[in-house]
Design a protein around this motif. Structure first.
Motif, mmCIF file in Angstrom:
data_model
loop_
_atom_site.group_PDB
_atom_site.id
_atom_site.type_symbol
_atom_site.label_atom_id
_atom_site.label_comp_id
_atom_site.label_asym_id
_atom_site.label_seq_id
_atom_site.Cartn_x
_atom_site.Cartn_y
_atom_site.Cartn_z
ATOM 1 N N GLY A 142 25.424 -23.605 -14.760
ATOM 2 C CA GLY A 142 25.944 -24.783 -14.094
ATOM 3 C C GLY A 142 27.049 -25.521 -14.814
ATOM 4 N N ASN A 143 27.341 -25.179 -16.076
ATOM 5 C CA ASN A 143 28.328 -25.926 -16.854
ATOM 6 C C ASN A 143 29.629 -25.159 -17.065
ATOM 7 O OD1 ASN A 143 27.186 -24.022 -18.572
ATOM 8 N ND2 ASN A 143 27.198 -25.365 -20.370
ATOM 9 N N VAL A 144 29.927 -24.218 -16.171
ATOM 10 C CA VAL A 144 31.130 -23.392 -16.269
ATOM 11 C C VAL A 144 31.829 -23.355 -14.913
ATOM 12 C CG1 VAL A 144 32.076 -21.134 -16.874
ATOM 13 C CG2 VAL A 144 29.972 -21.940 -17.985
ATOM 14 N N THR A 145 33.137 -23.546 -14.907
ATOM 15 C CA THR A 145 33.927 -23.340 -13.707
ATOM 16 C C THR A 145 34.891 -22.179 -13.950
ATOM 17 O OG1 THR A 145 35.599 -24.278 -12.201
ATOM 18 C CG2 THR A 145 35.509 -25.195 -14.428
ATOM 19 N N PRO A 146 34.791 -21.097 -13.179
ATOM 20 C CA PRO A 146 35.716 -19.974 -13.360
ATOM 21 C C PRO A 146 37.068 -20.271 -12.726
ATOM 22 C CG PRO A 146 34.174 -19.476 -11.605
ATOM 23 C CD PRO A 146 33.770 -20.813 -12.156
ATOM 24 N N LEU A 147 38.126 -19.947 -13.446
ATOM 25 C CA LEU A 147 39.499 -20.099 -12.952
ATOM 26 C C LEU A 147 40.121 -18.708 -12.946
ATOM 27 C CD1 LEU A 147 41.769 -22.061 -12.092
ATOM 28 C CD2 LEU A 147 42.404 -22.231 -14.508
ATOM 29 N N ILE A 148 40.254 -18.134 -11.752
ATOM 30 C CA ILE A 148 40.695 -16.742 -11.604
ATOM 31 C C ILE A 148 42.211 -16.685 -11.510
ATOM 32 C CG2 ILE A 148 40.402 -14.609 -10.302
ATOM 33 C CD1 ILE A 148 37.809 -15.828 -11.449
ATOM 34 N N SER A 149 42.812 -15.882 -12.361
ATOM 35 C CA SER A 149 44.267 -15.741 -12.365
ATOM 36 C C SER A 149 44.708 -14.762 -11.290
ATOM 37 C CB SER A 149 44.733 -15.252 -13.742
ATOM 38 O OG SER A 149 46.114 -14.974 -13.728
ATOM 39 N N ILE A 150 45.481 -15.261 -10.325
ATOM 40 C CA ILE A 150 46.095 -14.418 -9.293
ATOM 41 C C ILE A 150 47.588 -14.689 -9.353
ATOM 42 C CG2 ILE A 150 46.270 -13.941 -6.822
ATOM 43 C CD1 ILE A 150 43.346 -14.605 -6.546
ATOM 44 N N GLU A 151 48.340 -13.722 -9.868
ATOM 45 C CA GLU A 151 49.757 -13.942 -10.167
ATOM 46 C C GLU A 151 50.682 -13.598 -9.010
ATOM 47 O OE1 GLU A 151 50.628 -15.568 -12.705
ATOM 48 O OE2 GLU A 151 48.623 -15.603 -13.555
ATOM 49 N N GLY A 152 50.132 -13.348 -7.860
ATOM 50 C CA GLY A 152 50.925 -13.020 -6.682
ATOM 51 C C GLY A 152 50.079 -12.213 -5.724
ATOM 52 N N LEU A 153 50.576 -12.012 -4.526
ATOM 53 C CA LEU A 153 49.870 -11.155 -3.588
ATOM 54 C C LEU A 153 50.006 -9.702 -4.019
ATOM 55 C CD1 LEU A 153 50.741 -13.032 -0.275
ATOM 56 C CD2 LEU A 153 48.846 -13.404 -1.870
ATOM 57 N N GLU A 154 49.664 -8.777 -3.183
ATOM 58 C CA GLU A 154 49.435 -7.403 -3.638
ATOM 59 C C GLU A 154 50.638 -6.792 -4.354
ATOM 60 O OE1 GLU A 154 47.061 -3.469 -2.099
ATOM 61 O OE2 GLU A 154 47.485 -5.123 -0.722
ATOM 62 N N ASN A 155 51.827 -6.905 -3.794
ATOM 63 C CA ASN A 155 52.992 -6.269 -4.418
ATOM 64 C C ASN A 155 53.349 -6.910 -5.753
ATOM 65 O OD1 ASN A 155 53.323 -4.380 -2.378
ATOM 66 N ND2 ASN A 155 54.702 -5.682 -1.192
ATOM 67 N N GLU A 156 53.354 -8.233 -5.797
ATOM 68 C CA GLU A 156 53.683 -8.915 -7.043
ATOM 69 C C GLU A 156 52.589 -8.697 -8.082
ATOM 70 O OE1 GLU A 156 55.283 -11.290 -10.088
ATOM 71 O OE2 GLU A 156 56.103 -10.055 -8.474
ATOM 72 N N SER A 157 51.349 -8.661 -7.649
ATOM 73 C CA SER A 157 50.264 -8.381 -8.584
ATOM 74 C C SER A 157 50.432 -6.996 -9.191
ATOM 75 C CB SER A 157 48.914 -8.481 -7.866
ATOM 76 O OG SER A 157 47.854 -8.230 -8.757
ATOM 77 N N ARG A 158 50.825 -6.045 -8.382
ATOM 78 C CA ARG A 158 51.060 -4.682 -8.892
ATOM 79 C C ARG A 158 52.180 -4.688 -9.926
ATOM 80 N NH1 ARG A 158 52.083 -2.613 -4.380
ATOM 81 N NH2 ARG A 158 49.959 -1.955 -3.899
ATOM 82 N N ARG A 159 53.272 -5.407 -9.649
ATOM 83 C CA ARG A 159 54.393 -5.470 -10.586
ATOM 84 C C ARG A 159 53.988 -6.166 -11.883
ATOM 85 N NH1 ARG A 159 58.369 -8.499 -12.776
ATOM 86 N NH2 ARG A 159 57.247 -10.384 -12.167
ATOM 87 N N ARG A 160 53.283 -7.274 -11.761
ATOM 88 C CA ARG A 160 52.946 -8.089 -12.928
ATOM 89 C C ARG A 160 51.826 -7.451 -13.752
ATOM 90 N NH1 ARG A 160 53.334 -13.789 -13.394
ATOM 91 N NH2 ARG A 160 52.961 -14.343 -15.578
#
Length: 397
Positions: A142-160
């Motif tokens: 209960g004392n943790v908040t996850p912050l998920i890194s999403i650096e772009g949609l599918e194409n940009e995520s693939r590049r990055r």
């Protein structure tokens, strides 16, 4: 921030997660208040928040990453982490950003969370290893908040990210966190490639549909071994990012976070104010995560943390130096002046690479403090939060 965004949190997070979130809000304000009083009374310095990069191990090799991976991996020990938290509690500081690498690879991460129920942790993760069991364990704590890194949609995520499957895996981890009833966020480092698709109402609606509660925007900073300077935002794009945040905060059903501007739209830097500093996996106490130079390192149990923060002149001089240049990103706007300052202080390169050569190769780039008209917050809630919570009187330095 509006009632709909808050209602979504109450309807989707577990009772324990909500109670810990409320305690974090209260404790966070206490931490900032105590920090401000120390500044005003010229008492021993200690940040309100600390950012801890607990390991340099990661399963990805992303473009633009400043973390140097090693074999065996560097990581803060449980003794060091516990020493940091115990020391911070003496100063009413109970909030910690947990970074990597990928922090879920740290073998004692959950022991850390379990041993410190009074603390609140912001877990920066790429989400690819956030499975159902992991999410449920975090929710039970209960004392943790996850912050998920999403650096772009599918194409940009693939590049990055350099892989085809990361976007789908990150979304899967995100869904597990939401389904477990966690207070769940998404982060994004904005550059020229992902600007159009991530700075849009459509992207906000997409995240809301996924169950995300908050979105934290960063400005891409070319640094590390292979800085991608061509991706850096120009002044117009930075201003448009600020406009987007100010406008969308009045109506979007998701919390929009940044650490770049105060309630009046003036630039600020958490390191310059002293409200937050960074500890690297090798124990180096750094001004911020991307300025990888230090004036000293933690010992085996972090019992020298107060000494490093209060008696070592490096960080105090860094705060004064960056304040004189303005309150924006010194690495982006003033790399030459930064290099001269660091050499004059005989700072230690804590990057694990050749940080001096990297710094010498950087050219000045626009930052959030570049000369442009200021945009005050339109949302009353955000104005109050920034003025009295995150960036109060004393924190302006």
């Amino acid at each position: 921030m509006n009632l709909a965004a808050l209602t979504r949190i109450m309807r989707s997070c577990t009772g324990k997660v909500q109670r810990n979130l409320l305690r974090f809000v209260w404790n966070g304000r206490q931490a900032v208040g105590a920090f401000e009083r120390r500044l005003q009374r010229k008492q021993p310095f200690f940040p309100a928040f600390l950012m801890l990069s607990i390991t340099n191990q990661c399963n990805l090799r992303c473009r633009g990453c400043w973390v140097t991976q090693s074999t065996p991996p560097q990581q803060l020990s449980l003794a060091q982490l516990q020493g940091i938290i115990s020391t911070a509690e003496k100063y009413s500081s109970r909030f910690f950003g947990i970074l990597g690498g990928e922090p879920l690879f740290h073998p004692q991460l959950f022991t850390l969370f379990e041993n410190n129920p009074q603390a609140y942790f912001l877990l920066f993760s790429n989400g690819t290893h956030l499975d159902q069991a992991c999410a449920e364990k975090l929710a039970a704590l209960g004392n943790v908040t996850p912050l998920i890194s999403i650096e772009g949609l599918e194409n940009e995520s693939r590049r990055r990210r350099g892989r085809d499957d990361v976007f789908a895996q990150s979304l899967a981890g995100l869904r597990q966190a939401v389904q477990a009833g966690l207070f769940t966020g998404v982060s994004a480092s904005i550059n020229k490639h992902n600007f159009a698709e991530l700075i849009s109402r459509e992207y906000l609606d997409f995240l809301i549909d996924q169950g995300v509660h908050y979105l934290w925007y960063y400005i891409y900073r070319p640094c590390g071994k292979d800085p991608d300077v061509q991706c850096a935002l120009d002044e117009d794009e930075i201003f448009r990012l600020r406009q987007f945040l100010v406008e969308q905060r009045t109506s979007a059903r998701i919390l929009l976070i940044d650490a770049y501007w105060d309630a009046q739209g003036q630039a600020l830097c958490p390191g310059t104010t002293g409200i937050s500093h960074h500890i690297a996996p090798n124990g180096a106490l750094e001004f911020c995560p991307v300025v990888q130079f230090c004036g000293g390192k933690l010992n085996a149990n972090a019992s020298n943390l107060e000494e490093l923060l209060q008696d070592n002149q490096y960080l105090a001089d860094m705060r004064s130096f960056t304040a004189q240049l303005g309150r924006s990103c010194v690495l982006l706007e003033s790399p030459r002046e930064l290099e001269e300052f660091l050499r004059s202080k005989q700072a230690e390169d804590s990057s694990g690479r050749d940080g001096w050569t990297e710094l010498a190769g950087l050219q000045p780039l626009p930052s959030h403090g570049s000369r442009q008209r200021q945009l005050p917050e339109k949302s009353l809630c955000y104005r109050l939060a920034k003025k009295f919570y995150f960036f109060g009187f004393g924190a302006y330095g």
